[in-house]
Write a protein that holds these residues in place. Structure first.
Motif, PDB file in Angstrom:
ATOM      1  N   ALA A 126      -3.793   5.489   1.358  1.00 56.02           N
ATOM      2  CA  ALA A 126      -3.737   4.139   0.795  1.00 56.02           C
ATOM      3  C   ALA A 126      -5.066   3.740   0.161  1.00 56.02           C
ATOM      4  CB  ALA A 126      -3.369   3.142   1.882  1.00 56.02           C
ATOM      5  N   HIS A 141      -0.462   4.972   6.241  1.00 59.74           N
ATOM      6  CA  HIS A 141      -0.568   5.508   4.877  1.00 59.74           C
ATOM      7  C   HIS A 141      -1.990   6.025   4.664  1.00 59.74           C
ATOM      8  CE1 HIS A 141       3.339   3.789   4.003  1.00 59.74           C
ATOM      9  NE2 HIS A 141       2.906   2.591   4.367  1.00 59.74           N
ATOM     10  N   ARG A 180      -4.117   2.359   7.262  1.00 63.08           N
ATOM     11  CA  ARG A 180      -4.458   3.764   7.005  1.00 63.08           C
ATOM     12  C   ARG A 180      -3.765   4.702   7.988  1.00 63.08           C
ATOM     13  NH1 ARG A 180      -9.892   1.666   5.750  1.00 63.08           N
ATOM     14  NH2 ARG A 180     -10.166   1.840   3.481  1.00 63.08           N
ATOM     15  N   ALA A 219       0.833  -1.208   0.000  1.00 58.56           N
ATOM     16  CA  ALA A 219       0.000   0.000   0.000  1.00 58.56           C
ATOM     17  C   ALA A 219       0.859   1.246   0.000  1.00 58.56           C
ATOM     18  CB  ALA A 219      -0.915  -0.007   1.219  1.00 58.56           C
ATOM     19  N   GLY A 220       1.940   1.222   0.761  1.00 60.92           N
ATOM     20  CA  GLY A 220       2.841   2.366   0.805  1.00 60.92           C
ATOM     21  C   GLY A 220       3.556   2.622  -0.507  1.00 60.92           C
TER      22      GLY A 220
END
Length: 264
Positions: free
Chosen positions: A58, A55, A52, A28-29
């Motif tokens: 995300a 990130h 979340r 996700a990052g």
């Protein structure tokens, strides 16, 4: 090296904690849209909130179900028919004397640790092949190379993952889809932490000493002389999911702290 997975989608099985969650965080990052999976909606929601928190922007989705069953795998496939990146992380372990491992134990471990990945890879590889790009990973273990006497059934399933991974890489040769397995060594994941925590509580020995004694007694060949972190394992997974890793396929990549005494 900057890894950019923007525009790519990923599914990580068993990603509500431990190595799976760390991989989901890393993907996700790096910009991928990540589907987090777990057995219960509560655990999935907790994992999504955790990602979340690190990130905020995300792109995420969640799915609750038992991917250790054919029905659970089918439900995930219906909900998310395609993906660019598949990380087969779902797995269980349990120290148990060989004489006490029942037929039911053997079948359960095989269903969860091996067939979950087989079912998902069988489906998602076809779409990847048609699109000419994809990444499939199996999170195996150094226990698949050096079978631990204290949990032979676990080691056998991890060896099976290595075979499936290599065979599938051969099957997808020249398609733009890579297939690799990761071999983490002893890692400070949620499951391992709970296991060591129980020992510490029962014996009155500090947790740090329990971990150190485990390495010295059961994994004396470790070169880092400690448990790996989930983030250290996840970093390799994210790299293998990247464009930069396009020439790495059919490989069993070690993140074992040097536990396996081999130069190849």
């Amino acid at each position: 090296m900057h890894i950019n997975l923007s525009g790519r989608s990923a599914i990580v099985s068993g990603s509500t904690a431990g190595i799976g969650l760390a991989i989901a965080v890393g993907l996700a990052g790096s910009g991928a849209h990540v589907v987090v999976t777990g057995r219960t909606q509560a655990r999935v929601d907790e994992a999504l909130a955790s990602i979340r928190a690190r990130h905020p922007r995300a792109s995420l989705a969640g799915h609750a179900g038992d991917l250790g069953t054919a029905q659970g795998a089918a439900e995930l496939i219906v909900a998310f028919p395609e993906t660019d990146i598949l990380v087969n992380n779902l797995g269980i372990f349990e120290p148990k004397a060989f004489a006490e491992i029942t037929d039911a134990d053997w079948m359960h471990f095989f269903e969860v640790n091996v067939m979950s990945g087989v079912r998902l890879a069988r489906h998602y590889a076809q779409g990847m092949k048609k699109r000419g790009w994809g990444r499939i990973q199996f999170i195996s273990s150094e226990s698949g190379v050096q079978i631990p006497a204290e949990m032979i059934h676990y080691g056998v399933t991890k060896t099976a993952q290595l075979a499936v991974s290599r065979g599938l890489a051969e099957d997808l040769a020249g398609t733009g889809v890579t297939v690799n397995s990761l071999l983490p060594g002893p890692t400070r994941s949620e499951g391992v932490g709970d296991f060591f925590g129980k020992i510490a509580s029962e014996t009155g020995v500090p947790l740090a000493d329990v971990e150190r004694d485990f390495i010295a007694t059961h994994r004396p060949s470790s070169l880092i002389k400690r448990l790996a972190t989930v983030d250290e394992v996840a970093a390799m997974s994210v790299y293998l999911a990247s464009e930069q890793a396009s020439a790495t396929t059919g490989a069993a990549v070690r993140v074992d702290g040097g536990v396996v005494r081999s130069i190849v």
